[in-house]
Design a protein around this motif. Structure first.
Motif, PDB file in Angstrom:
ATOM      1  N   MET A   1       0.846  -1.163   0.000  1.00 22.18           N
ATOM      2  CA  MET A   1       0.000   0.000   0.000  1.00 22.18           C
ATOM      3  C   MET A   1       0.894   1.230   0.000  1.00 22.18           C
ATOM      4  O   MET A   1       1.936   1.249   0.642  1.00 22.18           O
ATOM      5  CB  MET A   1      -0.899  -0.052   1.250  1.00 22.18           C
ATOM      6  N   GLU A   2       0.478   2.248  -0.722  1.00 23.25           N
ATOM      7  CA  GLU A   2       1.200   3.519  -0.762  1.00 23.25           C
ATOM      8  C   GLU A   2       0.279   4.630  -0.274  1.00 23.25           C
ATOM      9  O   GLU A   2      -0.871   4.711  -0.683  1.00 23.25           O
ATOM     10  CB  GLU A   2       1.644   3.853  -2.180  1.00 23.25           C
ATOM     11  N   VAL A   3       0.792   5.463   0.617  1.00 19.44           N
ATOM     12  CA  VAL A   3       0.017   6.582   1.151  1.00 19.44           C
ATOM     13  C   VAL A   3       0.884   7.827   1.077  1.00 19.44           C
ATOM     14  O   VAL A   3       2.061   7.799   1.450  1.00 19.44           O
ATOM     15  CB  VAL A   3      -0.407   6.322   2.615  1.00 19.44           C
ATOM     16  N   ILE A   4       0.309   8.913   0.579  1.00 21.19           N
ATOM     17  CA  ILE A   4       1.028  10.194   0.508  1.00 21.19           C
ATOM     18  C   ILE A   4       0.649  11.015   1.734  1.00 21.19           C
ATOM     19  O   ILE A   4      -0.531  11.220   2.025  1.00 21.19           O
ATOM     20  CB  ILE A   4       0.674  10.956  -0.778  1.00 21.19           C
ATOM     21  N   VAL A   5       1.671  11.482   2.463  1.00 19.49           N
ATOM     22  CA  VAL A   5       1.452  12.340   3.626  1.00 19.49           C
ATOM     23  C   VAL A   5       2.406  13.524   3.564  1.00 19.49           C
ATOM     24  O   VAL A   5       3.458  13.465   2.917  1.00 19.49           O
ATOM     25  CB  VAL A   5       1.638  11.592   4.971  1.00 19.49           C
ATOM     26  N   ASP A   6       2.019  14.584   4.242  1.00 20.07           N
ATOM     27  CA  ASP A   6       2.885  15.759   4.362  1.00 20.07           C
ATOM     28  C   ASP A   6       3.733  15.594   5.616  1.00 20.07           C
ATOM     29  O   ASP A   6       3.210  15.350   6.703  1.00 20.07           O
ATOM     30  CB  ASP A   6       2.028  17.029   4.466  1.00 20.07           C
ATOM     31  N   PHE A   7       5.044  15.717   5.453  1.00 16.52           N
ATOM     32  CA  PHE A   7       5.948  15.676   6.600  1.00 16.52           C
ATOM     33  C   PHE A   7       6.832  16.901   6.533  1.00 16.52           C
ATOM     34  O   PHE A   7       7.651  17.040   5.616  1.00 16.52           O
ATOM     35  CB  PHE A   7       6.792  14.394   6.607  1.00 16.52           C
ATOM     36  N   ARG A   8       6.608  17.817   7.462  1.00 13.96           N
ATOM     37  CA  ARG A   8       7.372  19.065   7.534  1.00 13.96           C
ATOM     38  C   ARG A   8       7.357  19.827   6.217  1.00 13.96           C
ATOM     39  O   ARG A   8       8.380  20.344   5.760  1.00 13.96           O
ATOM     40  CB  ARG A   8       8.782  18.798   8.002  1.00 13.96           C
ATOM     41  N   GLY A   9       6.193  19.857   5.571  1.00 13.81           N
ATOM     42  CA  GLY A   9       6.020  20.634   4.346  1.00 13.81           C
ATOM     43  C   GLY A   9       6.420  19.924   3.067  1.00 13.81           C
ATOM     44  O   GLY A   9       6.370  20.512   1.994  1.00 13.81           O
ATOM     45  N   VAL A  10       6.810  18.658   3.182  1.00 14.00           N
ATOM     46  CA  VAL A  10       7.211  17.878   2.002  1.00 14.00           C
ATOM     47  C   VAL A  10       6.279  16.683   1.870  1.00 14.00           C
ATOM     48  O   VAL A  10       6.069  15.946   2.834  1.00 14.00           O
ATOM     49  CB  VAL A  10       8.678  17.390   2.125  1.00 14.00           C
ATOM     50  N   ASP A  11       5.711  16.503   0.677  1.00 19.10           N
ATOM     51  CA  ASP A  11       4.887  15.318   0.432  1.00 19.10           C
ATOM     52  C   ASP A  11       5.795  14.109   0.241  1.00 19.10           C
ATOM     53  O   ASP A  11       6.691  14.132  -0.608  1.00 19.10           O
ATOM     54  CB  ASP A  11       4.019  15.504  -0.814  1.00 19.10           C
ATOM     55  N   ILE A  12       5.563  13.102   1.064  1.00 20.38           N
ATOM     56  CA  ILE A  12       6.334  11.865   0.951  1.00 20.38           C
ATOM     57  C   ILE A  12       5.367  10.723   0.661  1.00 20.38           C
ATOM     58  O   ILE A  12       4.193  10.779   1.009  1.00 20.38           O
ATOM     59  CB  ILE A  12       7.166  11.565   2.220  1.00 20.38           C
ATOM     60  N   VAL A  13       5.893   9.691   0.012  1.00 18.64           N
ATOM     61  CA  VAL A  13       5.113   8.492  -0.284  1.00 18.64           C
ATOM     62  C   VAL A  13       5.605   7.401   0.661  1.00 18.64           C
ATOM     63  O   VAL A  13       6.781   7.043   0.654  1.00 18.64           O
ATOM     64  CB  VAL A  13       5.281   8.049  -1.755  1.00 18.64           C
ATOM     65  N   VAL A  14       4.695   6.905   1.482  1.00 17.64           N
ATOM     66  CA  VAL A  14       5.039   5.887   2.467  1.00 17.64           C
ATOM     67  C   VAL A  14       4.491   4.552   1.972  1.00 17.64           C
ATOM     68  O   VAL A  14       3.303   4.417   1.708  1.00 17.64           O
ATOM     69  CB  VAL A  14       4.457   6.244   3.852  1.00 17.64           C
ATOM     70  N   HIS A  15       5.369   3.588   1.814  1.00 21.42           N
ATOM     71  CA  HIS A  15       5.025   2.255   1.325  1.00 21.42           C
ATOM     72  C   HIS A  15       5.031   1.302   2.518  1.00 21.42           C
ATOM     73  O   HIS A  15       5.973   1.321   3.317  1.00 21.42           O
ATOM     74  CB  HIS A  15       6.063   1.764   0.300  1.00 21.42           C
ATOM     75  N   GLY A  16       4.001   0.468   2.631  1.00 21.68           N
ATOM     76  CA  GLY A  16       3.988  -0.486   3.732  1.00 21.68           C
ATOM     77  C   GLY A  16       2.678  -1.223   3.851  1.00 21.68           C
ATOM     78  O   GLY A  16       1.883  -1.276   2.914  1.00 21.68           O
ATOM     79  N   ASN A  17       2.465  -1.778   5.036  1.00 21.36           N
ATOM     80  CA  ASN A  17       1.295  -2.606   5.304  1.00 21.36           C
ATOM     81  C   ASN A  17       0.484  -2.035   6.461  1.00 21.36           C
ATOM     82  O   ASN A  17       1.030  -1.786   7.538  1.00 21.36           O
ATOM     83  CB  ASN A  17       1.714  -4.036   5.653  1.00 21.36           C
ATOM     84  N   TYR A  18      -0.804  -1.879   6.229  1.00 28.34           N
ATOM     85  CA  TYR A  18      -1.725  -1.379   7.247  1.00 28.34           C
ATOM     86  C   TYR A  18      -2.309  -2.552   8.019  1.00 28.34           C
ATOM     87  O   TYR A  18      -2.735  -3.545   7.435  1.00 28.34           O
ATOM     88  CB  TYR A  18      -2.845  -0.582   6.573  1.00 28.34           C
ATOM     89  N   ILE A  19      -2.307  -2.418   9.338  1.00 34.30           N
ATOM     90  CA  ILE A  19      -2.904  -3.423  10.197  1.00 34.30           C
ATOM     91  C   ILE A  19      -4.080  -2.759  10.915  1.00 34.30           C
ATOM     92  O   ILE A  19      -3.877  -1.829  11.712  1.00 34.30           O
ATOM     93  CB  ILE A  19      -1.898  -3.978  11.232  1.00 34.30           C
ATOM     94  N   ASN A  20      -5.284  -3.227  10.621  1.00 32.98           N
ATOM     95  CA  ASN A  20      -6.489  -2.653  11.200  1.00 32.98           C
ATOM     96  C   ASN A  20      -6.566  -2.987  12.685  1.00 32.98           C
ATOM     97  O   ASN A  20      -6.287  -4.109  13.101  1.00 32.98           O
ATOM     98  CB  ASN A  20      -7.714  -3.209  10.465  1.00 32.98           C
TER      99      ASN A  20
END
Length: 77
Positions: A1-20
């Motif tokens: 899964m890929e999620v885009i988040v803002d970190f300190r004003g920079v959009d980063i793409v975080v790749h990983g696994n979500y655990i509900n």
């Protein structure tokens, strides 16, 4: 899964696994319960948009906690 988040004003793409997370159960038939568990996200890789270079190692453990919380917030909201 890929999620885009803002970190300190920079959009980063975080790749990983979500655990509900799991809901708590206050009382089974035998009187026991289960406190539940929080959602989690296991980060495999972090990149900036339009790049495949993994920048995971550049973040401190505190930064990674903030990023993980941000990813969970995006997924769940």
């Amino acid at each position: 899964m890929e999620v885009i988040v803002d970190f300190r004003g920079v959009d980063i793409v975080v790749h990983g696994n979500y655990i509900n997370g799991e809901d708590s159960v206050y009382n089974y038939g035998d009187g026991n319960g289960y406190p539940g568990s929080a959602s989690d996200f296991e980060i495999d890789k972090i990149t900036v948009i339009d790049s495949s270079v993994d920048i995971f190692d550049f973040f401190s453990s505190r930064d990674l906690e903030i990023i993980t919380d941000s990813v969970i917030s995006v997924i769940e909201n």
